[in-house]
Design a protein around this motif. Structure first.
Motif, PDB file in Angstrom:
ATOM      1  N   LEU A 153       0.787  -1.224   0.000  1.00  7.98           N
ATOM      2  CA  LEU A 153       0.000   0.000   0.000  1.00  7.98           C
ATOM      3  C   LEU A 153       0.824   1.280   0.000  1.00  7.98           C
ATOM      4  CD1 LEU A 153      -2.727  -1.116   2.570  1.00  7.98           C
ATOM      5  CD2 LEU A 153      -2.979  -0.909   0.084  1.00  7.98           C
ATOM      6  N   ALA A 154       2.040   1.243   0.518  1.00  5.79           N
ATOM      7  CA  ALA A 154       2.850   2.460   0.591  1.00  5.79           C
ATOM      8  C   ALA A 154       3.103   3.028  -0.804  1.00  5.79           C
ATOM      9  CB  ALA A 154       4.173   2.165   1.285  1.00  5.79           C
ATOM     10  N   ALA A 155       2.919   4.341  -0.936  1.00  6.05           N
ATOM     11  CA  ALA A 155       3.123   5.080  -2.183  1.00  6.05           C
ATOM     12  C   ALA A 155       2.066   4.769  -3.243  1.00  6.05           C
ATOM     13  CB  ALA A 155       4.519   4.830  -2.756  1.00  6.05           C
ATOM     14  N   THR A 156       1.031   4.059  -2.862  1.00  5.72           N
ATOM     15  CA  THR A 156      -0.050   3.740  -3.795  1.00  5.72           C
ATOM     16  C   THR A 156      -0.995   4.926  -3.929  1.00  5.72           C
ATOM     17  OG1 THR A 156       0.043   1.402  -3.212  1.00  5.72           O
ATOM     18  CG2 THR A 156      -1.986   2.174  -4.264  1.00  5.72           C
ATOM     19  N   ALA A 157      -1.491   5.145  -5.139  1.00 10.89           N
ATOM     20  CA  ALA A 157      -2.462   6.214  -5.363  1.00 10.89           C
ATOM     21  C   ALA A 157      -3.797   5.840  -4.731  1.00 10.89           C
ATOM     22  CB  ALA A 157      -2.642   6.460  -6.853  1.00 10.89           C
ATOM     23  N   VAL A 158      -4.418   6.810  -4.110  1.00  9.58           N
ATOM     24  CA  VAL A 158      -5.725   6.569  -3.499  1.00  9.58           C
ATOM     25  C   VAL A 158      -6.768   6.454  -4.613  1.00  9.58           C
ATOM     26  CG1 VAL A 158      -7.481   7.495  -1.941  1.00  9.58           C
ATOM     27  CG2 VAL A 158      -5.059   7.851  -1.440  1.00  9.58           C
ATOM     28  N   PRO A 159      -7.583   5.416  -4.608  1.00 10.66           N
ATOM     29  CA  PRO A 159      -8.576   5.248  -5.679  1.00 10.66           C
ATOM     30  C   PRO A 159      -9.635   6.352  -5.661  1.00 10.66           C
ATOM     31  CG  PRO A 159      -8.972   3.695  -3.901  1.00 10.66           C
ATOM     32  CD  PRO A 159      -7.659   4.343  -3.601  1.00 10.66           C
ATOM     33  N   GLU A 160     -10.249   6.559  -6.790  1.00 13.88           N
ATOM     34  CA  GLU A 160     -11.289   7.575  -6.899  1.00 13.88           C
ATOM     35  C   GLU A 160     -12.582   7.051  -6.274  1.00 13.88           C
ATOM     36  OE1 GLU A 160     -11.788   9.111 -10.801  1.00 13.88           O
ATOM     37  OE2 GLU A 160      -9.671   9.634 -11.055  1.00 13.88           O
ATOM     38  N   LEU A 161     -12.700   7.322  -5.005  1.00 14.93           N
ATOM     39  CA  LEU A 161     -13.866   6.860  -4.247  1.00 14.93           C
ATOM     40  C   LEU A 161     -14.471   8.028  -3.482  1.00 14.93           C
ATOM     41  CD1 LEU A 161     -12.818   3.437  -2.666  1.00 14.93           C
ATOM     42  CD2 LEU A 161     -14.398   3.831  -4.545  1.00 14.93           C
ATOM     43  N   THR A 162     -15.797   8.035  -3.422  1.00 11.49           N
ATOM     44  CA  THR A 162     -16.530   9.026  -2.643  1.00 11.49           C
ATOM     45  C   THR A 162     -17.381   8.278  -1.626  1.00 11.49           C
ATOM     46  OG1 THR A 162     -16.603  10.557  -4.504  1.00 11.49           O
ATOM     47  CG2 THR A 162     -18.167  10.929  -2.718  1.00 11.49           C
ATOM     48  N   LEU A 163     -17.184   8.582  -0.358  1.00 13.59           N
ATOM     49  CA  LEU A 163     -17.888   7.878   0.710  1.00 13.59           C
ATOM     50  C   LEU A 163     -18.733   8.852   1.522  1.00 13.59           C
ATOM     51  CD1 LEU A 163     -15.044   5.528   2.025  1.00 13.59           C
ATOM     52  CD2 LEU A 163     -16.937   4.933   0.488  1.00 13.59           C
ATOM     53  N   PRO A 164     -19.870   8.378   2.031  1.00 13.14           N
ATOM     54  CA  PRO A 164     -20.712   9.241   2.866  1.00 13.14           C
ATOM     55  C   PRO A 164     -20.076   9.496   4.224  1.00 13.14           C
ATOM     56  CG  PRO A 164     -21.597   7.020   2.803  1.00 13.14           C
ATOM     57  CD  PRO A 164     -20.477   7.048   1.810  1.00 13.14           C
ATOM     58  N   SER A 165     -20.265  10.709   4.721  1.00 10.91           N
ATOM     59  CA  SER A 165     -19.698  11.123   5.990  1.00 10.91           C
ATOM     60  C   SER A 165     -20.795  11.367   7.010  1.00 10.91           C
ATOM     61  CB  SER A 165     -18.872  12.400   5.802  1.00 10.91           C
ATOM     62  OG  SER A 165     -18.528  12.981   7.039  1.00 10.91           O
ATOM     63  N   THR A 166     -20.423  11.295   8.269  1.00  9.12           N
ATOM     64  CA  THR A 166     -21.392  11.561   9.332  1.00  9.12           C
ATOM     65  C   THR A 166     -21.787  13.030   9.395  1.00  9.12           C
ATOM     66  OG1 THR A 166     -19.530  11.739  10.882  1.00  9.12           O
ATOM     67  CG2 THR A 166     -20.679   9.631  10.772  1.00  9.12           C
ATOM     68  N   LEU A 249     -19.607   9.657  21.630  1.00  4.12           N
ATOM     69  CA  LEU A 249     -18.218   9.790  22.045  1.00  4.12           C
ATOM     70  C   LEU A 249     -17.718  11.220  21.949  1.00  4.12           C
ATOM     71  CD1 LEU A 249     -16.625   6.585  20.430  1.00  4.12           C
ATOM     72  CD2 LEU A 249     -17.534   6.896  22.733  1.00  4.12           C
ATOM     73  N   ARG A 250     -18.566  12.097  21.442  1.00  4.72           N
ATOM     74  CA  ARG A 250     -18.200  13.515  21.285  1.00  4.72           C
ATOM     75  C   ARG A 250     -16.933  13.657  20.474  1.00  4.72           C
ATOM     76  NH1 ARG A 250     -19.298  15.184  27.635  1.00  4.72           N
ATOM     77  NH2 ARG A 250     -21.516  14.663  27.654  1.00  4.72           N
ATOM     78  N   LEU A 251     -16.921  13.026  19.315  1.00  5.57           N
ATOM     79  CA  LEU A 251     -15.736  13.055  18.464  1.00  5.57           C
ATOM     80  C   LEU A 251     -15.664  14.373  17.700  1.00  5.57           C
ATOM     81  CD1 LEU A 251     -15.888   9.422  16.991  1.00  5.57           C
ATOM     82  CD2 LEU A 251     -14.753  10.229  19.086  1.00  5.57           C
ATOM     83  N   PRO A 252     -14.494  14.982  17.627  1.00  8.31           N
ATOM     84  CA  PRO A 252     -14.339  16.240  16.895  1.00  8.31           C
ATOM     85  C   PRO A 252     -14.084  16.038  15.405  1.00  8.31           C
ATOM     86  CG  PRO A 252     -12.295  15.710  18.000  1.00  8.31           C
ATOM     87  CD  PRO A 252     -13.279  14.630  18.385  1.00  8.31           C
ATOM     88  N   TYR A 253     -14.099  14.810  14.974  1.00  9.20           N
ATOM     89  CA  TYR A 253     -13.850  14.488  13.571  1.00  9.20           C
ATOM     90  C   TYR A 253     -14.994  13.624  13.031  1.00  9.20           C
ATOM     91  CZ  TYR A 253     -12.145  10.269  15.894  1.00  9.20           C
ATOM     92  OH  TYR A 253     -12.041   9.162  16.691  1.00  9.20           O
ATOM     93  N   ALA A 254     -15.071  13.501  11.729  1.00  5.15           N
ATOM     94  CA  ALA A 254     -16.165  12.760  11.089  1.00  5.15           C
ATOM     95  C   ALA A 254     -15.774  11.304  10.851  1.00  5.15           C
ATOM     96  CB  ALA A 254     -16.543  13.416   9.764  1.00  5.15           C
ATOM     97  N   MET A 255     -16.798  10.471  10.707  1.00  4.36           N
ATOM     98  CA  MET A 255     -16.630   9.060  10.357  1.00  4.36           C
ATOM     99  C   MET A 255     -17.147   8.827   8.940  1.00  4.36           C
ATOM    100  SD  MET A 255     -15.435   7.096  12.873  1.00  4.36           S
ATOM    101  CE  MET A 255     -15.379   6.853  14.663  1.00  4.36           C
ATOM    102  N   LEU A 256     -16.503   7.910   8.239  1.00  2.00           N
ATOM    103  CA  LEU A 256     -16.921   7.540   6.897  1.00  2.00           C
ATOM    104  C   LEU A 256     -17.463   6.114   6.903  1.00  2.00           C
ATOM    105  CD1 LEU A 256     -13.869   8.896   4.846  1.00  2.00           C
ATOM    106  CD2 LEU A 256     -15.937  10.117   5.572  1.00  2.00           C
ATOM    107  N   SER A 257     -18.445   5.865   6.047  1.00  2.00           N
ATOM    108  CA  SER A 257     -19.070   4.543   5.962  1.00  2.00           C
ATOM    109  C   SER A 257     -18.739   3.888   4.628  1.00  2.00           C
ATOM    110  CB  SER A 257     -20.592   4.681   6.109  1.00  2.00           C
ATOM    111  OG  SER A 257     -21.230   3.443   5.872  1.00  2.00           O
TER     112      SER A 257
END
Length: 318
Positions: A153-166, A249-257
């Motif tokens: 996985l190192a240095a691999t391009a991130v695939p073109e994906l769109t995921l829903p966020s919280t 959990l009062r998270l300050p960041y979002a989760m992706l599904s």
């Protein structure tokens, strides 16, 4: 036959036989020497009493069944009175089941109410309560070993994906923007009122998603100060469920599904099965300029992982 032989053949104690006799359910013949002599009919009656007792029919309510045998029927439940005995036992059992179901429903409601009320507490606050199991890692958890599943996985391009966020928006993984972005992938975040899959603690790296999420929460400002432009968590759980996790959990960041394992298919990410379901193995990406700059795998202990990421960011300034 003697009482000891009868008890052995019927699978009961001699004390039980004497009790049946005291109720008049078994009437052995008395020999000249005063000893009781039990017949094959007595054995059958004791076996019938035992069988009915195991079904929840009390000993004193086996009379209709024994009387059915007395009048010559082949089976103890060939008579209408025996069927009435079955119905009475079923009615009593139904009443008990209804009462237990009502109690169970109330207990579940109280558990869920308590979970919703307390689940968002910090680990320090949780130490003052009994509900600490999701925040604390059990002793003796198996440590995951590097099986090589993430070496490509190192240095691999991130695939073109769109995921829903919280947040209600969608996130383009291949276009997160400038800077470094932390994406930690985890198997499953549970709630106090729902059991984890069977054998969960025996799977290396499975347990600890709540402590991991809280560690990223507690070090979120440190991570951003060290150069993380964003932090996201991701699992196969639904957006609605993960939104509840963020709130509790009062998270300050979002989760992706990623319910369809789209990222796993695109990057051949490691997964595992438990309880008949499939989950992501725990790993973390540092993404920069659309590529995977660094991979954390395997991860242990999960409750210190955000600190591990933080240490790497500080040691590898952009």
């Amino acid at each position: 036959m003697k009482i000891s032989e009868l008890a052995r053949k019927a699978g009961v104690s001699t004390k039980a036989v004497r009790y049946y006799e005291s109720l008049g359910l078994v009437t052995p013949v008395r020999l000249d020497n005063g000893y009781r002599d039990y017949s094959a009919d007595d054995l059958r009656r004791v076996r019938e009493i035992r069988a009915l007792s195991r079904l929840g029919i009390s000993v004193d309510r086996t009379r209709p069944f024994l009387e059915c045998l007395d009048v010559g029927h082949e089976h103890a439940d060939d008579c209408p009175s025996s069927l009435a005995g079955y119905r009475a036992a079923i009615d009593e059992l139904t009443t008990r089941i209804d009462a237990l179901t009502e109690r169970r429903t109330e207990l579940i409601a109280r558990l869920r109410s308590a979970a919703a009320r307390n689940f968002s507490l910090s680990p320090r606050d949780q130490e003052r309560t009994k509900m600490t199991n999701l925040y604390e890692l059990p002793a003796g958890l198996p440590v995951p070993e590097d099986d090589g599943a993430a070496r490509h996985l190192a240095a691999t391009a991130v695939p073109e994906l769109t995921l829903p966020s919280t947040t209600g928006e969608t996130v383009r993984l291949h276009d997160l923007g400038e800077g470094r972005h932390v994406l930690y992938v985890f198997p499953l975040i549970g709630t106090p009122d729902v059991d984890l899959p069977r054998g969960w603690d025996d799977i290396p790296g499975a347990r600890g998603c709540t402590p991991e999420a809280c560690d990223f929460r507690d070090h979120y400002e440190d991570l951003t100060a060290a150069g993380a432009a964003s932090v996201h968590g991701m699992s196969v759980q639904t957006t609605d469920y993960l939104r509840g996790v963020v709130d509790r959990l009062r998270l300050p960041y979002a989760m992706l599904s990623d319910t369809e394992f789209r990222l796993a298919k695109a990057l051949e990410l490691p997964t595992f099965e438990a309880g008949g379901e499939r989950f992501y193995r725990r790993l973390t990406f540092v993404i920069r300029a659309g590529k995977i700059e660094h991979v954390f795998y395997p991860i242990f202990p999960p409750n210190e992982h955000a600190q591990q990421v933080l240490a790497w960011l500080k040691s590898n300034p952009a």
